[in-house]
Design a protein around this motif. Sequence first.
Motif, short mmCIF file in Angstrom:
data_model
loop_
_atom_site.label_atom_id
_atom_site.label_comp_id
_atom_site.label_asym_id
_atom_site.label_seq_id
_atom_site.Cartn_x
_atom_site.Cartn_y
_atom_site.Cartn_z
N LYS A 3 0.85 -1.18 0.00
CA LYS A 3 0.00 0.00 0.00
C LYS A 3 0.89 1.24 0.00
CE LYS A 3 -3.82 -2.14 2.58
NZ LYS A 3 -4.69 -2.02 3.78
N ASP A 26 0.86 5.60 0.66
CA ASP A 26 0.15 6.78 1.15
C ASP A 26 0.33 7.92 0.15
OD1 ASP A 26 -1.05 8.81 2.57
OD2 ASP A 26 0.54 8.97 4.08
N SER A 67 -5.41 3.36 -5.37
CA SER A 67 -5.18 4.34 -4.31
C SER A 67 -4.67 5.66 -4.88
CB SER A 67 -4.18 3.78 -3.28
OG SER A 67 -2.95 3.44 -3.89
N LYS A 83 -7.64 7.47 -6.24
CA LYS A 83 -8.43 8.00 -5.13
C LYS A 83 -7.83 9.28 -4.58
CE LYS A 83 -10.54 6.55 -0.75
NZ LYS A 83 -10.67 5.44 0.24
#
Length: 253
Positions: free
Chosen positions: A60, A62, A90, A93
């Motif tokens: 993942k 950030d 992500s 988003k």
Amino acid sequence: MAKPIEFKAGSLTAMSAVLREIDNVRLSDALQVMLGGMGEFFAGEATIIDVSQARNFPDKADWAGTLSLLRRYGLQPVALRGAPEHLHASARKAGLAILTEQAARLQAESDIASAPAAEPLPEPVSTAPAPQAAPMAAGTMVVDRTIRSGQQIYAKGSDLVILGAVSNGAEVIADGSIHCYGPLRGRALAGASGNKKARIYSSNFGPELIAVAGVYRTFEKGIPAQIAGKPAQALLRGEDDKQALVLEPIQLD
């Protein structure tokens, strides 16, 4: 009656932020060292986050934190390039567009097609042996005027020759070397695409900030007396992993 919306083909020249690690803590530390904590350094520059050179990708990422960090220095991230597919959702988003390899290639071709042809610098006339100069980038952009405060010039894929001055608050960027024949007072960033052999030359040295291939130096404590207002050059010296940005006077007599 004018149409309420219209679409036209165009190209965007954007800064690339090349991340070799996707780690916001390490990125923050690196930016602090490179830019000395100077907020809004890039003054709203549209930016592509390029992670094609990253060695390891996390499960993942950030991206919102990455965008916030880059915006702190005045960069405006608009797209992501080189990320594996599991990080695309992500990134979208967070508001980033995803650049595919085909889109990146088309952008590069568009930039090359739209770049103005530049003439090479004339050979200097001298009876004395010429010192070895840094290799020139392909082509040369020549600006025959003073660059005023708030203005920015970017010589993409080439050297930049300025026949006027660079005022305080102005910014000049080149993928190759920068040659300023008037007073250099603003910010000068040479080797912007990673060319470690690029240099910055000035007949009247007095910048706010300089950089060569991402190695930065600021002058909050003033310019060294031996080169302040005098002919000087800035270049990288040392081993590849321990290169330092040094300043040297230029003897013109």
